[in-house]
Scaffold this motif. Sequence first.
Motif, PDB file in Angstrom:
ATOM      1  N   LYS A  40       0.823  -1.203   0.000  1.00 32.11           N
ATOM      2  CA  LYS A  40       0.000   0.000   0.000  1.00 32.11           C
ATOM      3  C   LYS A  40       0.858   1.254   0.000  1.00 32.11           C
ATOM      4  CE  LYS A  40      -3.049   0.192   3.179  1.00 32.11           C
ATOM      5  NZ  LYS A  40      -4.101   0.091   4.215  1.00 32.11           N
ATOM      6  N   LEU A  41       1.968   1.197   0.702  1.00 31.73           N
ATOM      7  CA  LEU A  41       2.867   2.350   0.777  1.00 31.73           C
ATOM      8  C   LEU A  41       3.562   2.593  -0.558  1.00 31.73           C
ATOM      9  CD1 LEU A  41       3.472   4.182   3.148  1.00 31.73           C
ATOM     10  CD2 LEU A  41       5.502   2.856   3.580  1.00 31.73           C
ATOM     11  N   VAL A  42       3.957   1.535  -1.247  1.00 29.27           N
ATOM     12  CA  VAL A  42       4.599   1.676  -2.562  1.00 29.27           C
ATOM     13  C   VAL A  42       3.597   2.227  -3.579  1.00 29.27           C
ATOM     14  CG1 VAL A  42       5.647   0.381  -4.464  1.00 29.27           C
ATOM     15  CG2 VAL A  42       6.341  -0.074  -2.126  1.00 29.27           C
ATOM     16  N   TYR A  43       2.345   1.743  -3.522  1.00 29.77           N
ATOM     17  CA  TYR A  43       1.299   2.284  -4.390  1.00 29.77           C
ATOM     18  C   TYR A  43       1.100   3.776  -4.133  1.00 29.77           C
ATOM     19  CZ  TYR A  43      -0.720  -1.957  -6.478  1.00 29.77           C
ATOM     20  OH  TYR A  43      -0.943  -3.078  -7.222  1.00 29.77           O
ATOM     21  N   SER A  44       1.091   4.157  -2.870  1.00 25.41           N
ATOM     22  CA  SER A  44       0.893   5.553  -2.512  1.00 25.41           C
ATOM     23  C   SER A  44       2.043   6.427  -3.015  1.00 25.41           C
ATOM     24  CB  SER A  44       0.757   5.692  -1.002  1.00 25.41           C
ATOM     25  OG  SER A  44       0.661   7.034  -0.624  1.00 25.41           O
ATOM     26  N   ALA A  45       3.262   5.947  -2.879  1.00 34.71           N
ATOM     27  CA  ALA A  45       4.417   6.702  -3.367  1.00 34.71           C
ATOM     28  C   ALA A  45       4.352   6.875  -4.883  1.00 34.71           C
ATOM     29  CB  ALA A  45       5.708   6.004  -2.970  1.00 34.71           C
ATOM     30  N   ALA A  46       3.938   5.839  -5.598  1.00 35.51           N
ATOM     31  CA  ALA A  46       3.838   5.921  -7.052  1.00 35.51           C
ATOM     32  C   ALA A  46       2.720   6.871  -7.471  1.00 35.51           C
ATOM     33  CB  ALA A  46       3.599   4.542  -7.642  1.00 35.51           C
ATOM     34  N   ALA A  47       1.609   6.851  -6.748  1.00 35.17           N
ATOM     35  CA  ALA A  47       0.503   7.754  -7.066  1.00 35.17           C
ATOM     36  C   ALA A  47       0.900   9.205  -6.801  1.00 35.17           C
ATOM     37  CB  ALA A  47      -0.726   7.387  -6.239  1.00 35.17           C
ATOM     38  N   ASN A  48       1.636   9.440  -5.712  1.00 28.26           N
ATOM     39  CA  ASN A  48       2.122  10.797  -5.427  1.00 28.26           C
ATOM     40  C   ASN A  48       3.102  11.264  -6.501  1.00 28.26           C
ATOM     41  OD1 ASN A  48       0.617  11.019  -3.111  1.00 28.26           O
ATOM     42  ND2 ASN A  48       2.266  10.366  -1.770  1.00 28.26           N
ATOM     43  N   ALA A  49       3.975  10.367  -6.926  1.00 33.27           N
ATOM     44  CA  ALA A  49       4.955  10.727  -7.951  1.00 33.27           C
ATOM     45  C   ALA A  49       4.264  11.058  -9.272  1.00 33.27           C
ATOM     46  CB  ALA A  49       5.951   9.594  -8.147  1.00 33.27           C
ATOM     47  N   ASN A  50       3.239  10.297  -9.597  1.00 30.74           N
ATOM     48  CA  ASN A  50       2.525  10.513 -10.850  1.00 30.74           C
ATOM     49  C   ASN A  50       1.690  11.788 -10.788  1.00 30.74           C
ATOM     50  OD1 ASN A  50       1.412  10.183 -13.331  1.00 30.74           O
ATOM     51  ND2 ASN A  50       0.091   8.496 -12.781  1.00 30.74           N
ATOM     52  N   HIS A  51       0.960  11.982  -9.705  1.00 32.56           N
ATOM     53  CA  HIS A  51       0.048  13.117  -9.612  1.00 32.56           C
ATOM     54  C   HIS A  51       0.767  14.433  -9.356  1.00 32.56           C
ATOM     55  CE1 HIS A  51      -2.872  15.791  -7.598  1.00 32.56           C
ATOM     56  NE2 HIS A  51      -3.691  15.311  -8.513  1.00 32.56           N
ATOM     57  N   ASN A  52       1.715  14.438  -8.430  1.00 33.04           N
ATOM     58  CA  ASN A  52       2.345  15.691  -8.028  1.00 33.04           C
ATOM     59  C   ASN A  52       3.498  16.117  -8.923  1.00 33.04           C
ATOM     60  OD1 ASN A  52       0.568  15.711  -5.889  1.00 33.04           O
ATOM     61  ND2 ASN A  52       2.014  14.808  -4.476  1.00 33.04           N
ATOM     62  N   MET A  53       4.230  15.145  -9.465  1.00 32.31           N
ATOM     63  CA  MET A  53       5.417  15.495 -10.244  1.00 32.31           C
ATOM     64  C   MET A  53       5.338  15.055 -11.700  1.00 32.31           C
ATOM     65  SD  MET A  53       8.294  14.555  -7.425  1.00 32.31           S
ATOM     66  CE  MET A  53       9.608  15.354  -8.307  1.00 32.31           C
ATOM     67  N   GLY A  54       4.347  14.285 -12.058  1.00 29.74           N
ATOM     68  CA  GLY A  54       4.219  13.827 -13.436  1.00 29.74           C
ATOM     69  C   GLY A  54       5.205  12.745 -13.817  1.00 29.74           C
ATOM     70  N   LEU A  55       5.722  12.007 -12.843  1.00 26.16           N
ATOM     71  CA  LEU A  55       6.677  10.937 -13.134  1.00 26.16           C
ATOM     72  C   LEU A  55       5.950   9.684 -13.600  1.00 26.16           C
ATOM     73  CD1 LEU A  55       9.087  11.166 -10.069  1.00 26.16           C
ATOM     74  CD2 LEU A  55       9.407  12.121 -12.328  1.00 26.16           C
ATOM     75  N   ASN A  56       6.606   8.910 -14.427  1.00 21.76           N
ATOM     76  CA  ASN A  56       6.072   7.644 -14.880  1.00 21.76           C
ATOM     77  C   ASN A  56       6.511   6.555 -13.903  1.00 21.76           C
ATOM     78  OD1 ASN A  56       4.947   5.608 -16.341  1.00 21.76           O
ATOM     79  ND2 ASN A  56       6.347   5.770 -18.069  1.00 21.76           N
ATOM     80  N   GLU A  57       5.564   5.684 -13.497  1.00 17.52           N
ATOM     81  CA  GLU A  57       5.907   4.637 -12.541  1.00 17.52           C
ATOM     82  C   GLU A  57       6.920   3.646 -13.109  1.00 17.52           C
ATOM     83  OE1 GLU A  57       2.526   5.023 -13.261  1.00 17.52           O
ATOM     84  OE2 GLU A  57       1.703   5.875 -11.413  1.00 17.52           O
ATOM     85  N   ALA A  58       6.862   3.430 -14.416  1.00 14.85           N
ATOM     86  CA  ALA A  58       7.759   2.463 -15.037  1.00 14.85           C
ATOM     87  C   ALA A  58       9.213   2.908 -14.978  1.00 14.85           C
ATOM     88  CB  ALA A  58       7.342   2.219 -16.479  1.00 14.85           C
ATOM     89  N   ASP A  59       9.456   4.217 -14.879  1.00 14.84           N
ATOM     90  CA  ASP A  59      10.817   4.743 -14.858  1.00 14.84           C
ATOM     91  C   ASP A  59      11.319   5.027 -13.446  1.00 14.84           C
ATOM     92  OD1 ASP A  59      10.750   4.645 -17.583  1.00 14.84           O
ATOM     93  OD2 ASP A  59      10.193   6.742 -17.825  1.00 14.84           O
ATOM     94  N   SER A  60      10.735   4.417 -12.442  1.00 16.20           N
ATOM     95  CA  SER A  60      11.137   4.706 -11.061  1.00 16.20           C
ATOM     96  C   SER A  60      11.569   3.422 -10.353  1.00 16.20           C
ATOM     97  CB  SER A  60       9.992   5.370 -10.305  1.00 16.20           C
ATOM     98  OG  SER A  60       8.852   4.559 -10.311  1.00 16.20           O
ATOM     99  N   PHE A  61      12.316   3.607  -9.273  1.00 15.10           N
ATOM    100  CA  PHE A  61      12.780   2.476  -8.483  1.00 15.10           C
ATOM    101  C   PHE A  61      12.811   2.867  -7.005  1.00 15.10           C
ATOM    102  CE2 PHE A  61      16.502   4.980  -9.144  1.00 15.10           C
ATOM    103  CZ  PHE A  61      17.352   4.724  -8.083  1.00 15.10           C
ATOM    104  N   ILE A  62      12.911   1.878  -6.142  1.00 13.18           N
ATOM    105  CA  ILE A  62      12.952   2.102  -4.703  1.00 13.18           C
ATOM    106  C   ILE A  62      14.401   2.414  -4.342  1.00 13.18           C
ATOM    107  CG2 ILE A  62      12.431   1.146  -2.430  1.00 13.18           C
ATOM    108  CD1 ILE A  62       9.981   1.238  -4.165  1.00 13.18           C
ATOM    109  N   SER A  63      14.696   3.683  -4.075  1.00 13.60           N
ATOM    110  CA  SER A  63      16.076   4.055  -3.766  1.00 13.60           C
ATOM    111  C   SER A  63      16.388   3.852  -2.291  1.00 13.60           C
ATOM    112  CB  SER A  63      16.341   5.498  -4.165  1.00 13.60           C
ATOM    113  OG  SER A  63      15.589   6.375  -3.358  1.00 13.60           O
ATOM    114  N   LYS A  64      15.391   4.009  -1.439  1.00 11.63           N
ATOM    115  CA  LYS A  64      15.621   3.869  -0.006  1.00 11.63           C
ATOM    116  C   LYS A  64      14.365   3.293   0.632  1.00 11.63           C
ATOM    117  CE  LYS A  64      16.833   6.685   4.007  1.00 11.63           C
ATOM    118  NZ  LYS A  64      17.047   8.061   4.488  1.00 11.63           N
ATOM    119  N   ALA A  65      14.533   2.277   1.450  1.00 14.94           N
ATOM    120  CA  ALA A  65      13.417   1.689   2.188  1.00 14.94           C
ATOM    121  C   ALA A  65      13.936   1.272   3.552  1.00 14.94           C
ATOM    122  CB  ALA A  65      12.862   0.480   1.441  1.00 14.94           C
TER     123      ALA A  65
END
Length: 139
Positions: free
Chosen positions: A68-93
Amino acid sequence: MTNFKKVGNNPMIKNSSSGREVKVLAQHICMSVLKARRVIDQIRGRSYKETLMILELMPYRASYPILKLVYSAAANANHNMGLNEADSFISKAEANRSTIVKRLRPRARGRSYLIKRPTCHITIVLKEKYKSFLDQSKI
């Protein structure tokens, strides 16, 4: 219940020199830190799609709140910054220890038994892959 916290001046968004990143923090998750770290160690440094596959197939109870947290981070990245989920990775967890919830359970002869439920804070940072990094991986 999951509580999401805003981090920094702009909620959960950070523009750094190396690339754009989105940070999500879930507080007071009712599970042990060691159980959460067992799952988090498997997804650190992986791409977004690979992370989703791993978390959906893992048999641990800790994988659902992290998913759920990863989904939320991807939704924030897409909505707030316009990033594509396919071009992202988990840099820190990371998973850090939080407070211990203490409950009393009634026992025989009017005595009580203390039940301790550990909680943890889970932080996930989703980062955009660099263009040069994407070009080198295709070679």
